[in-house]
Design an enzyme around this catalytic site. Sequence first.
Site, PDB file in Angstrom:
ATOM      1  N   ASP A  28       0.841  -1.201   0.000  1.00 15.50           N
ATOM      2  CA  ASP A  28       0.000   0.000   0.000  1.00 15.50           C
ATOM      3  C   ASP A  28       0.872   1.247   0.000  1.00 15.50           C
ATOM      4  OD1 ASP A  28      -1.304  -2.187   1.825  1.00 15.50           O
ATOM      5  OD2 ASP A  28      -2.982  -0.996   1.114  1.00 15.50           O
ATOM      6  N   PHE A 181      -6.336 -12.072   0.732  1.00 12.85           N
ATOM      7  CA  PHE A 181      -6.468 -11.433   2.040  1.00 12.85           C
ATOM      8  C   PHE A 181      -7.513 -10.318   2.083  1.00 12.85           C
ATOM      9  CE2 PHE A 181      -5.116 -10.287   6.226  1.00 12.85           C
ATOM     10  CZ  PHE A 181      -5.159  -8.908   6.284  1.00 12.85           C
ATOM     11  N   ASP A 256      -0.592  -3.832  -4.539  1.00 12.01           N
ATOM     12  CA  ASP A 256      -1.379  -2.594  -4.530  1.00 12.01           C
ATOM     13  C   ASP A 256      -0.905  -1.601  -5.577  1.00 12.01           C
ATOM     14  OD1 ASP A 256      -1.573  -2.821  -0.930  1.00 12.01           O
ATOM     15  OD2 ASP A 256      -2.842  -3.693  -2.469  1.00 12.01           O
TER      16      ASP A 256
HETATM   17  O1  RIB Z   1      -3.421 -10.023  -0.732  1.00 12.49           O
HETATM   18  C1  RIB Z   1      -2.657  -8.866  -0.895  1.00 12.49           C
HETATM   19  C2  RIB Z   1      -3.381  -7.678  -0.372  1.00 12.49           C
HETATM   20  O2  RIB Z   1      -3.636  -7.836   1.027  1.00 12.49           O
HETATM   21  C3  RIB Z   1      -2.547  -6.398  -0.479  1.00 12.49           C
HETATM   22  O3  RIB Z   1      -3.406  -5.304  -0.610  1.00 12.49           O
HETATM   23  C4  RIB Z   1      -1.844  -6.344   0.837  1.00 12.49           C
HETATM   24  O4  RIB Z   1      -1.477  -5.009   1.192  1.00 12.49           O
HETATM   25  C5  RIB Z   1      -2.921  -6.848   1.763  1.00 12.49           C
HETATM   26  O5  RIB Z   1      -3.780  -5.751   2.063  1.00 12.49           O
HETATM   27 CA    CA Z   2      -3.231  -3.485   1.006  1.00  9.94          CA
END
Ligand code: RIB
Ligand code: CA
Length: 328
Positions: A28, A181, A256
């Site tokens: 990010d 995630f 990201d």
């Molecule tokens: O799976 C990857 C994502 O999950 C990315 O955005 C990482 O920063 C986490 O938020």
């Molecule tokens: Ca992220």
Amino acid sequence: MDATGTTPTAGPDGRRTVLIDCDPGHDDAIALLLALARPEWHVETVSIVAGNTTLPNAVRAALQVLTVADRTEVPVHAGRDRPLERALRTAAHVHGESGLEGPVLPEPAVAPRPEHAVDLLVRRLGRARDEGRPIEVAATGPLTNLGAALRRDPTIARGVSRLVVMGGAITEGNVTPAAEFNIWVDPEAAAEVFDADLDVTMVGLDVTHRAILPTARFEELRDLGTPVGTLAAELCDFFLRFHSRTYGFDGVPIHDACAVAALLDPTLVETRHLRVDVETSSRHCDGRTVVDLWSVTGREPNVHVGVDVDRERFLDLLVSSIASYPGA
Ligand code: RIB
Ligand code: CA
């Protein structure tokens, strides 16, 4: 490539207006640095959501990144500290407890703005809708803030010219065998977003795992000898630990930044307009983005799903954007 997005509205100075919602998080942070470097964009606000780490940690991390980048004029707004309907689950195993382990970071030189991020999104996207000047949004964390805003006022979707989400996958998972995630943290919010009347592009693991920044190019960043170049290199150094251990990668997928780049330049990521549903009640597949790759459901496509990326053009854009920051 399917046609994505309506024409983004130019701001008063001719630049495109973009809002970024994120959960810093190493990738990010790099995505934020990319966006802030682009002359095409006015990053109007950065809103924070709990995900990679707790909300207070993520807010602090965002402010530290803006401090290093000398961009503390950019408003940061704290959002939801937990998913819409579930308890928060974080990713300290990837990003460390603070969310931005690795680099030595300065104390933030600025505080977050008082307006809650969900209030901001409802107000600002509502204004864009009313003025007929829709704006771009990048979401690189769990979709909790956007989901909450859409639940409060679904019509704000008309204030978005194009939304790019980093999240989901057609074929794999990274937090479970089935789920990515960001979606897994808040599947209900993701369902709100994918079912909204939005032009939404999903940049998932199928794409980001094809856009690995090799360790050799970490040195390009470090050799810039600038605060931002060093920060980016050190973020990659720490991010590599999880990815080399888990996948054996000799580099990192800057998930990201890939999503933000796809918003900036839609030609970077090839997409297909497909039906995507989110699993919200499954023992093994909770949080999975169920992508109807062959239209077997006959249901109306709702998401532009990333299927490939122009890796070298993306990486060159990323490195050159980081290189555009001044020295100390
Ligand atoms: O799976 C990857 C994502 O999950 C990315 O955005 C990482 O920063 C986490 O938020
Ligand atoms: Ca992220």
